[in-house]
Scaffold this motif. Structure first.
Motif, PDB file in Angstrom:
ATOM      1  N   TRP A  88     -91.657 -23.782  38.442  1.00 43.65           N
ATOM      2  CA  TRP A  88     -90.587 -23.621  37.451  1.00 43.65           C
ATOM      3  C   TRP A  88     -89.263 -24.240  37.894  1.00 43.65           C
ATOM      4  O   TRP A  88     -88.267 -24.122  37.197  1.00 43.65           O
ATOM      5  N   SER A  89     -89.271 -24.959  39.044  1.00 40.83           N
ATOM      6  CA  SER A  89     -87.996 -25.438  39.603  1.00 40.83           C
ATOM      7  C   SER A  89     -87.279 -26.406  38.654  1.00 40.83           C
ATOM      8  O   SER A  89     -86.058 -26.466  38.636  1.00 40.83           O
ATOM      9  N   GLY A  90     -88.025 -27.175  37.836  1.00 40.54           N
ATOM     10  CA  GLY A  90     -87.386 -28.141  36.945  1.00 40.54           C
ATOM     11  C   GLY A  90     -86.822 -27.527  35.674  1.00 40.54           C
ATOM     12  O   GLY A  90     -86.059 -28.150  34.950  1.00 40.54           O
TER      13      GLY A  90
END
Ligand code: HEM
Length: 235
Positions: free
Chosen positions: A231-233
């Motif tokens: 989910w980092s982006g």
């Protein structure tokens, strides 16, 4: 009928990291053999278990020699013969004494505080403590009831039991390892032995439980990190 006075003992096998003390179990086996087996059976325990790892720690030759001291009825021929490591300890019902195979799990010495299960995790529920307290709990008082003699005992529920107070007395055995055979020592040793008899694979259970907790912990950390990366982006 609540159990009476129970003493807590810090047995070596308590808690998530606890281990049976091999020397204590060997002394307890000696007490069972020389004293308790006169009246009590141990019908669910195989002689061969005495050489399994994490327990009493006898060699296979020692178990063979030990088993020879018992007579069992062959399950196939139905004839009496010397016991072998594959046999179970004999039953013994002559004196009206209960079988001791799972006694340490059938009795409870204490419980609570209820709710978190922290106490049972670290102290157990006191089965062996109950046996210890019973063996050391005779007051010496006796009474006769309906033709049987009853012996006063501070741990036994109801306070009077049919097991005689002189069943186990100071110095009843001479320990092979030189330990002094006080009433307290013998009671503690045979209680530890009976805990082992009730659960010969306790060490295996604790080890696999500990591994499962560690692996699941590691898995949690990895899933957390994976989740972060996936989910980092997304902001
Ligand atoms: C009961 C242990 C020796 C006769 C019991 C109980 C235990 C026990 C745990 C069950 C108590 C309960 O129901 O809560 C032992 C141990 C012994 C030993 C560890 C050796 C150190 C003996 C001996 C005799 C004997 C030598 C016979 C002379 C009995 C009898 C009962 C009994 C008759 C039934 C008591 C009742 O329900 O009123 N024993 N015992 N025990 N034992 Fe023993």
């Amino acid at each position: 009928n609540e159990a009476g006075h129970i003493e807590d003992i810090a047995f070596s096998f308590e808690g998530p990291f606890g281990k049976f003390d091999e020397h204590q179990l060997q002394r307890g086996l000696q007490v069972f053999t020389e004293v308790c087996s006169a009246c009590h059976g141990l019908k669910f325990l195989r002689f061969g278990s005495l050489s399994e790892p994490g327990g009493v720690g006898l060699t296979e030759d020692m178990v063979k020699a030990y088993a020879k001291g018992f007579t069992v009825i062959d399950p196939v021929t139905k004839e009496e013969r010397e016991a072998t490591p594959a046999d179970r300890f004999p039953e013994n019902t002559g004196a009206g004494a209960p079988d001791l195979s799972v006694m340490a799990k059938a009795r409870k010495g204490f419980s609570g505080p209820h709710g978190l299960l922290i106490n049972p995790l670290f102290r157990g529920v006191g089965g062996p403590e109950y046996i210890y307290s019973m063996l050391t709990g005779f007051t010496g008082e006796t009474k006769e009831q309906a033709g049987t003699v009853l012996y006063e005992n501070k741990a036994f529920p109801g306070g009077w039991m049919s097991m005689p107070n002189e069943a186990l007395v100071e110095g009843a055995v001479t320990y092979a390892d030189g330990t002094e055979a006080s009433l307290h020592q013998m009671s503690e040793d045979v209680s530890a032995f009976l805990m082992w008899a009730s659960e010969p694979r306790m060490m295996v259970r604790k080890e696999s439980g500990m591994k499962a907790v560690l692996i699941l912990g590691l898995l949690s950390v990895m899933l957390y990190l994976t989740n972060k990366r996936i989910w980092s982006g997304v902001k």
